[in-house]
Design an enzyme around this catalytic site. Structure first.
Site, PDB file in Angstrom:
ATOM      1  N   GLY A  69       0.794  -1.549  -0.301  1.00 24.37           N
ATOM      2  CA  GLY A  69      -0.301   0.148  -0.021  1.00 24.37           C
ATOM      3  C   GLY A  69       1.222   1.378  -0.192  1.00 24.37           C
ATOM      4  N   ILE A  70       2.224   1.353   0.361  1.00 21.26           N
ATOM      5  CA  ILE A  70       2.719   2.460   0.497  1.00 21.26           C
ATOM      6  C   ILE A  70       3.337   2.877  -0.920  1.00 21.26           C
ATOM      7  CG2 ILE A  70       3.781   2.148   2.907  1.00 21.26           C
ATOM      8  CD1 ILE A  70       6.654   2.049   1.510  1.00 21.26           C
ATOM      9  N   SER A  71       2.966   1.868  -2.262  1.00 24.22           N
ATOM     10  CA  SER A  71       3.626   2.259  -3.189  1.00 24.22           C
ATOM     11  C   SER A  71       2.610   2.526  -4.124  1.00 24.22           C
ATOM     12  CB  SER A  71       4.757   0.487  -4.035  1.00 24.22           C
ATOM     13  OG  SER A  71       6.156   0.791  -3.042  1.00 24.22           O
ATOM     14  N   PRO A  98       0.515  -2.026  -8.517  1.00 22.62           N
ATOM     15  CA  PRO A  98       0.000  -2.263  -7.811  1.00 22.62           C
ATOM     16  C   PRO A  98       0.038  -3.201  -6.056  1.00 22.62           C
ATOM     17  CG  PRO A  98       0.113  -3.562 -10.124  1.00 22.62           C
ATOM     18  CD  PRO A  98       0.554  -2.878  -9.464  1.00 22.62           C
ATOM     19  N   ASP A  99      -1.354  -3.516  -5.763  1.00 24.15           N
ATOM     20  CA  ASP A  99      -0.790  -4.215  -4.562  1.00 24.15           C
ATOM     21  C   ASP A  99      -1.814  -5.691  -4.345  1.00 24.15           C
ATOM     22  OD1 ASP A  99      -3.810  -3.978  -4.243  1.00 24.15           O
ATOM     23  OD2 ASP A  99      -3.936  -2.900  -1.581  1.00 24.15           O
ATOM     24  N   PHE A 100      -1.363  -6.161  -3.554  1.00 25.20           N
ATOM     25  CA  PHE A 100      -1.758  -7.064  -3.802  1.00 25.20           C
ATOM     26  C   PHE A 100      -3.671  -7.717  -3.765  1.00 25.20           C
ATOM     27  CE2 PHE A 100       2.016  -8.059  -3.118  1.00 25.20           C
ATOM     28  CZ  PHE A 100       2.902  -8.513  -3.976  1.00 25.20           C
ATOM     29  N   ARG A 101      -4.345  -7.468  -2.814  1.00 23.67           N
ATOM     30  CA  ARG A 101      -5.240  -8.142  -2.063  1.00 23.67           C
ATOM     31  C   ARG A 101      -6.207  -6.812  -2.092  1.00 23.67           C
ATOM     32  NH1 ARG A 101      -1.414 -10.550   0.700  1.00 23.67           N
ATOM     33  NH2 ARG A 101      -1.469 -12.541   0.535  1.00 23.67           N
ATOM     34  N   ASN A 132       8.062  -5.583   0.027  1.00 25.43           N
ATOM     35  CA  ASN A 132       7.962  -4.278  -0.676  1.00 25.43           C
ATOM     36  C   ASN A 132       9.022  -5.217  -1.312  1.00 25.43           C
ATOM     37  OD1 ASN A 132       5.323  -3.896  -0.504  1.00 25.43           O
ATOM     38  ND2 ASN A 132       6.492  -1.939  -0.182  1.00 25.43           N
ATOM     39  N   ASP A 144       9.993  -3.951  -4.608  1.00 22.55           N
ATOM     40  CA  ASP A 144      10.231  -2.817  -5.526  1.00 22.55           C
ATOM     41  C   ASP A 144      11.112  -2.100  -5.176  1.00 22.55           C
ATOM     42  OD1 ASP A 144       9.049  -0.612  -3.537  1.00 22.55           O
ATOM     43  OD2 ASP A 144       7.340  -0.836  -4.171  1.00 22.55           O
ATOM     44  N   HIS A 172      11.021  -9.882   2.536  1.00 24.38           N
ATOM     45  CA  HIS A 172      10.558 -10.960   1.196  1.00 24.38           C
ATOM     46  C   HIS A 172      11.502 -10.468   0.489  1.00 24.38           C
ATOM     47  CE1 HIS A 172       5.735 -10.814   2.481  1.00 24.38           C
ATOM     48  NE2 HIS A 172       7.279 -11.227   3.186  1.00 24.38           N
ATOM     49  N   CYS A 181      20.897 -19.104  -9.628  1.00 26.73           N
ATOM     50  CA  CYS A 181      20.259 -20.355 -10.051  1.00 26.73           C
ATOM     51  C   CYS A 181      19.891 -20.905  -9.031  1.00 26.73           C
ATOM     52  CB  CYS A 181      21.757 -21.184 -11.161  1.00 26.73           C
ATOM     53  SG  CYS A 181      21.662 -22.352 -11.874  1.00 26.73           S
ATOM     54  N   CYS A 228      20.682 -20.851 -16.712  1.00 23.08           N
ATOM     55  CA  CYS A 228      22.139 -20.662 -16.249  1.00 23.08           C
ATOM     56  C   CYS A 228      22.831 -20.692 -17.001  1.00 23.08           C
ATOM     57  CB  CYS A 228      21.936 -21.439 -14.983  1.00 23.08           C
ATOM     58  SG  CYS A 228      23.486 -21.242 -14.339  1.00 23.08           S
ATOM     59  N   CYS A 251      -1.814   6.379   2.529  1.00 21.76           N
ATOM     60  CA  CYS A 251      -0.253   6.505   3.303  1.00 21.76           C
ATOM     61  C   CYS A 251      -0.322   8.022   3.257  1.00 21.76           C
ATOM     62  CB  CYS A 251       0.696   5.487   2.524  1.00 21.76           C
ATOM     63  SG  CYS A 251      -0.301   3.766   3.179  1.00 21.76           S
TER      64      CYS A 251
HETATM   65  P1  OAD Z   1      -2.244  -6.059   0.658  1.00 19.27           P
HETATM   66  O1  OAD Z   1      -2.710  -6.093  -1.089  1.00 19.27           O
HETATM   67  O2  OAD Z   1      -2.046  -7.341   1.118  1.00 19.27           O
HETATM   68  O3  OAD Z   1      -2.654  -4.945   1.066  1.00 19.27           O
HETATM   69  C1  OAD Z   1      -1.542  -3.927   0.907  1.00 19.27           C
HETATM   70  C2  OAD Z   1      -2.712  -3.154   1.986  1.00 19.27           C
HETATM   71  O4  OAD Z   1      -2.433  -1.505   1.921  1.00 19.27           O
HETATM   72  C3  OAD Z   1      -4.168  -2.711   2.169  1.00 19.27           C
HETATM   73  O5  OAD Z   1      -4.851  -2.832   3.306  1.00 19.27           O
HETATM   74  C4  OAD Z   1      -5.426  -2.010   1.242  1.00 19.27           C
HETATM   75  O6  OAD Z   1      -6.327  -1.498   1.649  1.00 19.27           O
HETATM   76  C5  OAD Z   1      -4.000  -1.020   1.893  1.00 19.27           C
HETATM   77  N1  OAD Z   1      -3.857   0.339   0.293  1.00 19.27           N
HETATM   78  C6  OAD Z   1      -3.292   0.153  -0.498  1.00 19.27           C
HETATM   79  N2  OAD Z   1      -3.406   1.378  -1.090  1.00 19.27           N
HETATM   80  C7  OAD Z   1      -2.925   1.896  -0.152  1.00 19.27           C
HETATM   81  C8  OAD Z   1      -2.607   3.397  -0.083  1.00 19.27           C
HETATM   82  N3  OAD Z   1      -2.624   4.226  -1.675  1.00 19.27           N
HETATM   83  N4  OAD Z   1      -2.832   4.380   0.689  1.00 19.27           N
HETATM   84  C9  OAD Z   1      -3.029   3.316   2.298  1.00 19.27           C
HETATM   85  N5  OAD Z   1      -3.312   2.127   2.342  1.00 19.27           N
HETATM   86  C10 OAD Z   1      -3.454   1.447   1.124  1.00 19.27           C
HETATM   87  O7  OAD Z   1      -0.287  -6.140   0.150  1.00 19.27           O
HETATM   88  P2  OAD Z   1       0.714  -6.487   1.395  1.00 19.27           P
HETATM   89  O8  OAD Z   1       0.573  -6.370   3.097  1.00 19.27           O
HETATM   90  O9  OAD Z   1       1.978  -6.268   0.811  1.00 19.27           O
HETATM   91  O10 OAD Z   1       4.326 -11.670  -0.851  1.00 19.27           O
HETATM   92  O11 OAD Z   1       0.548  -7.698   0.541  1.00 19.27           O
HETATM   93  C11 OAD Z   1       1.975  -9.186   1.880  1.00 19.27           C
HETATM   94  C12 OAD Z   1       2.862 -10.464   0.918  1.00 19.27           C
HETATM   95  O12 OAD Z   1       1.306 -11.041  -0.014  1.00 19.27           O
HETATM   96  C13 OAD Z   1       3.043  -9.206  -0.105  1.00 19.27           C
HETATM   97  O13 OAD Z   1       4.683  -8.961  -0.018  1.00 19.27           O
HETATM   98  C14 OAD Z   1       3.728 -10.410  -1.320  1.00 19.27           C
HETATM   99  C15 OAD Z   1       1.901 -10.890  -1.030  1.00 19.27           C
HETATM  100  O14 OAD Z   1       1.006 -11.936  -1.245  1.00 19.27           O
HETATM  101  C16 OAD Z   1       4.275 -12.386  -1.792  1.00 19.27           C
HETATM  102  O15 OAD Z   1       3.861 -12.793  -3.140  1.00 19.27           O
HETATM  103  C17 OAD Z   1       4.696 -13.631  -1.224  1.00 19.27           C
HETATM  104 ZN    ZN Z   2      23.587 -22.778 -12.908  1.00 15.57          ZN
END
Ligand code: OAD
Ligand code: ZN
Length: 399
Positions: free
Chosen positions: A87-89, A95-98, A169, A171, A188, A196, A222, A324
């Site tokens: 969410g900080i990016s 894009p975020d994930f969820r 993140n 990134d 992560h 490799c 590789c 954020c």
């Molecule tokens: P998520 O996508 O799970 O959560 C992002 C959170 O940030 C959510 O609660 C959103 O509501 C919030 N959000 C998004 N944009 C925002 C903004 N501009 N301002 C404030 N809040 C915002 O992402 P992560 O918690 O980072 O791992 O996900 C954790 C891990 O799950 C990732 O590192 C990745 C993923 O699967 C792997 O792939 C192994």
């Molecule tokens: Zn190799």
């Protein structure tokens, strides 16, 4: 989300909730000593079952952003730990994930995955690497420009308040924003280097090498042994870097304020960090939605260490809901840093624009990296923040 079976246990896991301290993962990952884990459990029990004499001291005069800002300006606040996620990016265009609709996991239909998280699972990747590299190509940023939130963390450093920034993140925007290796725990992993996967080879490759493969749509193999080459980001089913477990032990004893930004706290063991701070350490969440709250069942059992923003027992957790960048600006204003923050963002963004102008590139072609930084950033293909496990498998990736 992907259900993972028991075979996956021991690695990064998602959606396990923030109540589980995930002690297994630590010990399996070679960072945490058994003694520290015992201390952690002892404190947990003492806190939640009322054993022992620990009574949390209330250090915020009010559970608001103002209360936090006053605490930050007091002598008591010397060590701030940030824990951050996708969410900080998002305001940088990544894009975020969820997030419903816009999150990565809601937009992977074209990859024909058995379930969205498979794209970041190590076992799936070994069999089917193509979707991951296609996604990396699709999401490879044309420019790496940190957000206001990243620069707020940099200001914490400049003010001498930042003990550490733990990020999920990949990134590398924290580095671009001026945090040093020492300030960071890239829990992560990073896209900056690749290795490799051949167990007796493990040859290292550079970001440029990987980038060239990604954009030429060649699955990276590789040149020494022909095994698959993978960026050093932590996939589900892999272990977090030892640095995560080592620093966690010392940092979380010293932390005076925990600042949690842009994360759903759904992936372990990262999410368990919120439970590792001392009992009286205030925790400020800046996020679009409340996260990390106690699981209702665990709370009922009196075994919760999640965040408590609203109950009558709330004494140290504050949620500031919104973007954020806006939350950081609001906090900076209360601290008297707003102009400084705005100037910093302006200056750094101009420098990045100037650099990418020189590089003559726009957009996301195979080119140039990001700006700035010492370490050039890497591409975020989805920030797998952790490669922790999804909730059902637990944390330690590895083993
Ligand atoms: P998520 O996508 O799970 O959560 C992002 C959170 O940030 C959510 O609660 C959103 O509501 C919030 N959000 C998004 N944009 C925002 C903004 N501009 N301002 C404030 N809040 C915002 O992402 P992560 O918690 O980072 O791992 O996900 C954790 C891990 O799950 C990732 O590192 C990745 C993923 O699967 C792997 O792939 C192994
Ligand atoms: Zn190799």
């Amino acid at each position: 989300m992907a259900e993972r079976d028991a075979a996956g246990a021991g690695e990064i896991e998602a959606e396990r909730g923030s109540d589980s301290p995930d002690s297994d993962s630590d010990s399996e990952n070679g960072g945490a000593s058994g003694e520290s884990e015992m201390d952690f459990l002892r404190h947990l029990l003492s806190r939640t079952l009322g054993l022992g004499s620990e009574k949390p001291e209330k250090v915020l005069d009010e559970l608001t952003l103002d209360g936090v800002s006053r605490f930050m300006q007091s002598e008591k606040c010397r060590n701030v730990v940030c824990i951050v996620g996708a969410g900080i990016s998002t305001s940088a265009g990544i894009p975020d994930f969820r997030s419903p609709g816009t999150g990565l996991y809601a937009n992977l239909q074209s990859y024909n995955l058995p379930y969205p998280e498979a794209i970041f699972e190590i076992n799936y990747f070994k069999q089917h690497p193509e979707p991951f590299f296609a996604l990396a190509r699709e999401l490879y940023p044309g420019q790496f420009k940190p957000t206001v939130c990243h620069y707020f963390i940099r200001l914490l450093k400049e003010k001498g308040l930042l003990l550490r920034c733990y990020t999920q993140n990949i990134d590398t925007l924290e580095r671009v924003a001026g945090l040093d290796q020492e300030d960071l725990v890239e829990a992560h992993g990073t896209f900056f280097t690749s290795h490799c996967l051949g167990s007796s080879c493990k040859k290292q490759y550079t970001l440029d090498w990987m980038k060239e493969k990604i954009f030429s749509t060649v699955t990276p193999k590789c040149d020494k042994c022909q095994s698959l080459v993978k960026p050093d980001i932590v996939f589900f089913g892999e272990s977090l870097p030892p640095r995560f477990f080592t620093l966690m032990q010392s940092d979380f004893q010293k932390v005076d304020l925990l600042l949690i930004m842009g994360t759903s706290l759904q992936v372990q063991p990262f999410a368990s960090l919120v439970s590792r701070v001392p009992t009286n350490t205030p925790r400020l969440l800046i996020n679009k939605e409340k996260t990390g709250q106690s699981d209702p069942f665990m709370s009922l059992m009196g075994l919760s260490t999640g965040m408590d923003f609203d109950s009558e027992k709330a004494y140290r957790d504050v949620a500031w809901l919104g973007e954020c960048d806006e939350g950081c600006t609001a906090l900076a204003e209360l601290l008297g840093w707003k102009n400084e923050l705005e100037e910093l963002v302006k200056k750094e963004h101009s420098a990045i624009d100037a650099k990418s102008g020189q590089a003559g590139e726009a957009g996301r072609s195979p080119s140039p990296p990001p700006a700035g930084a010492t370490a050039s950033p890497s591409p975020p293909p989805a920030k797998p923040g952790s490669s922790p496990q999804k909730e059902s498998d637990a944390g330690s990736k590895a083993e």
